[in-house]
Design an enzyme around this catalytic site. Structure first.
Site, PDB file in Angstrom:
ATOM      1  N   HIS A 265       0.879  -1.187   0.000  1.00  0.00           N
ATOM      2  CA  HIS A 265       0.000   0.000   0.000  1.00  0.00           C
ATOM      3  C   HIS A 265       0.913   1.234   0.000  1.00  0.00           C
ATOM      4  O   HIS A 265       1.780   1.362  -0.860  1.00  0.00           O
ATOM      5  CB  HIS A 265      -0.919  -0.118   1.222  1.00  0.00           C
ATOM      6  CG  HIS A 265      -2.067   0.829   1.285  1.00  0.00           C
ATOM      7  ND1 HIS A 265      -2.452   1.635   0.258  1.00  0.00           N
ATOM      8  CD2 HIS A 265      -2.942   1.098   2.305  1.00  0.00           C
ATOM      9  CE1 HIS A 265      -3.507   2.357   0.630  1.00  0.00           C
ATOM     10  NE2 HIS A 265      -3.821   2.055   1.866  1.00  0.00           N
ATOM     11  N   HIS A 307      -1.998  -2.434  -9.653  1.00  0.00           N
ATOM     12  CA  HIS A 307      -3.015  -1.856  -8.779  1.00  0.00           C
ATOM     13  C   HIS A 307      -4.254  -2.736  -8.795  1.00  0.00           C
ATOM     14  O   HIS A 307      -4.590  -3.292  -9.841  1.00  0.00           O
ATOM     15  CB  HIS A 307      -3.390  -0.432  -9.244  1.00  0.00           C
ATOM     16  CG  HIS A 307      -4.050   0.352  -8.169  1.00  0.00           C
ATOM     17  ND1 HIS A 307      -5.412   0.284  -7.944  1.00  0.00           N
ATOM     18  CD2 HIS A 307      -3.545   1.185  -7.235  1.00  0.00           C
ATOM     19  CE1 HIS A 307      -5.692   1.065  -6.920  1.00  0.00           C
ATOM     20  NE2 HIS A 307      -4.591   1.625  -6.469  1.00  0.00           N
ATOM     21  N   ASP A 364       2.792   5.517  -6.519  1.00  0.00           N
ATOM     22  CA  ASP A 364       4.040   5.491  -5.764  1.00  0.00           C
ATOM     23  C   ASP A 364       5.291   5.400  -6.635  1.00  0.00           C
ATOM     24  O   ASP A 364       6.403   5.498  -6.127  1.00  0.00           O
ATOM     25  CB  ASP A 364       4.013   4.305  -4.783  1.00  0.00           C
ATOM     26  CG  ASP A 364       2.965   4.500  -3.705  1.00  0.00           C
ATOM     27  OD1 ASP A 364       2.869   5.623  -3.188  1.00  0.00           O
ATOM     28  OD2 ASP A 364       2.234   3.545  -3.395  1.00  0.00           O
TER      29      ASP A 364
HETATM   30  N1  CMC Z   1       5.377  -6.918 -10.190  1.00  0.00           N
HETATM   31  C1  CMC Z   1       5.251  -8.150 -10.774  1.00  0.00           C
HETATM   32  N2  CMC Z   1       4.077  -8.794 -10.881  1.00  0.00           N
HETATM   33  C2  CMC Z   1       3.002  -8.193 -10.386  1.00  0.00           C
HETATM   34  C3  CMC Z   1       3.040  -6.937  -9.778  1.00  0.00           C
HETATM   35  C4  CMC Z   1       4.300  -6.284  -9.675  1.00  0.00           C
HETATM   36  N3  CMC Z   1       4.399  -5.096  -9.105  1.00  0.00           N
HETATM   37  N4  CMC Z   1       1.809  -6.579  -9.367  1.00  0.00           N
HETATM   38  C5  CMC Z   1       0.997  -7.586  -9.700  1.00  0.00           C
HETATM   39  N5  CMC Z   1       1.712  -8.571 -10.327  1.00  0.00           N
HETATM   40  C6  CMC Z   1       1.172  -9.812 -10.891  1.00  0.00           C
HETATM   41  C7  CMC Z   1       0.802 -10.806  -9.805  1.00  0.00           C
HETATM   42  O1  CMC Z   1       1.906 -11.633  -9.484  1.00  0.00           O
HETATM   43  C8  CMC Z   1      -0.325 -11.540 -10.447  1.00  0.00           C
HETATM   44  O2  CMC Z   1       0.204 -12.446 -11.379  1.00  0.00           O
HETATM   45  P1  CMC Z   1      -0.542 -13.854 -11.694  1.00  0.00           P
HETATM   46  O3  CMC Z   1      -1.874 -13.481 -12.272  1.00  0.00           O
HETATM   47  O4  CMC Z   1       0.361 -14.566 -12.648  1.00  0.00           O
HETATM   48  O5  CMC Z   1      -0.659 -14.561 -10.380  1.00  0.00           O
HETATM   49  C9  CMC Z   1      -1.049 -10.464 -11.254  1.00  0.00           C
HETATM   50  O6  CMC Z   1      -0.049  -9.489 -11.553  1.00  0.00           O
HETATM   51  C10 CMC Z   1      -2.217  -9.801 -10.507  1.00  0.00           C
HETATM   52  O7  CMC Z   1      -1.688  -9.249  -9.326  1.00  0.00           O
HETATM   53  P2  CMC Z   1      -2.324  -9.425  -7.874  1.00  0.00           P
HETATM   54  O8  CMC Z   1      -1.213  -9.461  -6.866  1.00  0.00           O
HETATM   55  O9  CMC Z   1      -3.295 -10.560  -7.888  1.00  0.00           O
HETATM   56  O10 CMC Z   1      -3.119  -8.057  -7.779  1.00  0.00           O
HETATM   57  P3  CMC Z   1      -3.707  -7.392  -6.480  1.00  0.00           P
HETATM   58  O11 CMC Z   1      -4.797  -6.533  -6.920  1.00  0.00           O
HETATM   59  O12 CMC Z   1      -4.001  -8.427  -5.443  1.00  0.00           O
HETATM   60  O13 CMC Z   1      -2.461  -6.532  -5.906  1.00  0.00           O
HETATM   61  C11 CMC Z   1      -0.907  -4.767  -5.638  1.00  0.00           C
HETATM   62  C12 CMC Z   1      -2.266  -5.195  -6.212  1.00  0.00           C
HETATM   63  C13 CMC Z   1      -0.796  -3.263  -5.741  1.00  0.00           C
HETATM   64  C14 CMC Z   1      -0.807  -5.173  -4.163  1.00  0.00           C
HETATM   65  C15 CMC Z   1       0.228  -5.451  -6.467  1.00  0.00           C
HETATM   66  O14 CMC Z   1       0.138  -5.031  -7.812  1.00  0.00           O
HETATM   67  C16 CMC Z   1       1.608  -5.152  -5.902  1.00  0.00           C
HETATM   68  O15 CMC Z   1       2.060  -5.831  -4.976  1.00  0.00           O
HETATM   69  N6  CMC Z   1       2.312  -4.097  -6.446  1.00  0.00           N
HETATM   70  C17 CMC Z   1       3.597  -3.700  -5.932  1.00  0.00           C
HETATM   71  C18 CMC Z   1       3.399  -2.862  -4.672  1.00  0.00           C
HETATM   72  C19 CMC Z   1       2.869  -1.482  -4.964  1.00  0.00           C
HETATM   73  O16 CMC Z   1       3.356  -0.784  -5.841  1.00  0.00           O
HETATM   74  N7  CMC Z   1       1.868  -1.051  -4.187  1.00  0.00           N
HETATM   75  C20 CMC Z   1       1.289   0.294  -4.278  1.00  0.00           C
HETATM   76  C21 CMC Z   1      -0.148   0.267  -4.726  1.00  0.00           C
HETATM   77  S1  CMC Z   1      -0.752   1.900  -5.230  1.00  0.00           S
HETATM   78  C22 CMC Z   1      -0.719   2.841  -3.810  1.00  0.00           C
HETATM   79  C23 CMC Z   1      -1.912   2.615  -2.994  1.00  0.00           C
HETATM   80  O17 CMC Z   1      -2.910   3.278  -3.235  1.00  0.00           O
HETATM   81  O18 CMC Z   1      -1.855   1.768  -2.102  1.00  0.00           O
END
Ligand code: CMC
Length: 430
Positions: A265, A307, A364
């Protein structure tokens, strides 16, 4: 009213009402679903669950739209300062000149923190993370400044409750930085605007008087606006959930700060800069970094990418990226991390893994570069996010508390533990 049939194995289980919101968003109202059918719905991470009705922020993740109280984020960043946006989020409308002035006066009148609270800072180790101090200090405000009863004059009292928290959390944030940096606290000064005051408390020194830098002030206002609300994200949901138990505002906001801290986050802004610094230092190729981010056996993720809701470019990231160029140019400086970030973005956006999963830079990815240019240390970035998000948290807390539809938050679960067991006498247990 339109209804949807829920079928199981071709047999109708029940009908549920269909609700259409003000922007045409459709949802199934399952409020009575369990009562009528015995079924619950399962949605880990609440990715498909509308937990409340809200009139604060509208977000369309497919189109990349973000609006606070109907105003597009791009317009707010260009035309308003942070205090006006805070007012908008909490009150629902932009302030008049008179209302803006009154708010500014209240912010100034309520900016100090109790002398006893100043002692709390001293007992933290110097390597404490600023977010732990911020969360603890915000909840500690409660006994010193109990919320004022809204019964007598709701508008006036609410302004007091709100400006007190907005102003004092800014002071706490600056004091947190100074404590960790081993510097004496600098008190707020009513000659400054909200953002100037923060920068003064951060960067004044006994030998050099703080001279407001208009580039920093403008950038800080814009950055705080970009973070000011984002509907039902993890920290805001935490605030609403804590508030739903009728816990006080400080407790709810402190919980929001804790939720924001995580690297998935708000903590991602710190993680992005640490990632970029590490790449720069190690000289690791960007292609290799992207390969690591795609490797499911490697826990590494591209920080600042992806996201839950945006399936296109995050509109806040678009603004922040442009701001990086503007702020660095205005300051007459450059940053190797910006070049690196742009190259990394370019490689990722052309990679099928990122394209197929709609992974774009989020807010971010670029904001840390602007905070860096302003001289704000890396471990303070998530505190800056919290400062920006504060009016959003307050608006959601108040909305939940004034909404007759809302109840205490209490989800159900799918139990995966053992079935009923008998306790064996201790000597028979293996
Ligand atoms: N790098 C590599 N792979 C990724 C990333 C990333 N940053 N983000 C998502 N994926 C992949 C993930 O492994 C999954 O792959 P698969 O379908 O093969 O299993 C797919 O994309 C979908 O991702 P998810 O983790 O199921 O998506 P989510 O909605 O649960 O998570 C997230 C969203 C923001 C937690 C995630 O994208 C992440 O961990 N990003 C990096 C951390 C980050 O930048 N966070 C800030 C978010 S914006 C600020 C805020 O408002 O909080």
């Amino acid at each position: 009213m339109c209804k949807a049939d829920i079928m199981i194995d071709g047999k109708k289980l029940c009908e549920v009402p269909v609700i259409v919101d003000n922007m045409g968003g459709k949802s199934l109202d399952i409020t009575n679903f369990r009562k009528e059918t015995g079924y619950i719905t399962y949605d880990p991470g609440f990715g498909n669950t509308g937990s409340c009705r809200s009139s604060i922020t509208y977000l369309d993740g497919e189109k990349g739209l973000l609006q606070y109280r109907g105003y597009p984020i791009e317009d707010l960043v260009e035309n308003c300062d942070f205090v006006e946006v805070a007012y908008l989020l909490v009150h629902g409308y932009l302030p008049t000149v008179k209302e803006r002035k009154k708010y500014a006066d209240l912010l100034n009148e309520n900016s100090l923190i109790h002398p006893q609270m100043r002692n709390f800072f001293r007992n933290y180790p110097d390597n404490a993370h600023p977010m732990s101090i911020l969360a603890a200090m915000v909840v500690s405000l409660q006994p010193f400044y109990p919320e004022i009863d809204l019964a007598e004059d709701p508008e006036k009292q609410m302004d007091l409750n709100v400006t007190r928290l907005l102003s004092k959390m800014r002071t706490i944030a600056a004091f947190t930085y100074r404590k960790i940096a081993g510097m004496e606290f600098v008190n707020p000064n009513s000659k400054y605007s909200y953002c100037e005051n923060f920068l003064n408390m951060m960067f004044s020194s006994p030998v050099k008087e703080y001279v407001p830098n208009p580039i920093h002030i403008k950038a800080l206002n814009k950055l705080l606006i970009l973070h000011a609300d984002h509907e039902q994200n993890c920290s805001t949901t935490a605030v609403r959930l804590i508030g739903s138990s009728e816990a006080n505002l400080y407790a709810a906001v402190s919980a929001g700060i804790c939720a924001l801290w995580g690297p998935k986050h708000g903590g991602a802004n710190q993680a992005v800069i640490e990632m970029l610094e590490q790449i720069l230092e190690s000289g690791e190729s960007l292609t290799k970094i992207v390969e690591r981010a795609k490797d499911k056996d490697d826990p590494f993720k591209l920080m600042g990418f992806g996201h839950r809701v945006y399936k296109t470019y995050d509109p806040r990231a678009k603004i922040a990226r442009k701001m990086c160029d503007e702020v660095l140019a205005d300051l007459g400086t450059s940053d190797p991390l910006l070049e690196l970030a742009e190259q990394l973005e370019d490689i990722a956006l052309h990679d099928p893994y990122f394209v197929e999963r709609n992974l774009y830079p989020n807010v971010d990815f670029y904001t840390g570069i602007i905070f860096r240019a302003m001289g704000i240390p890396t471990n303070m970035y998530t505190v800056m996010f919290a400062l920006g998000r504060l009016p959003g948290w307050i608006a959601h807390y108040l909305e939940w508390n004034h909404d007759p539809y809302e109840k205490i938050g209490r989800p159900r679960q799918l139990y995966t533990g053992p079935q009923t067991k008998k306790i064996l006498p201790i000597e028979e247990r293996t």
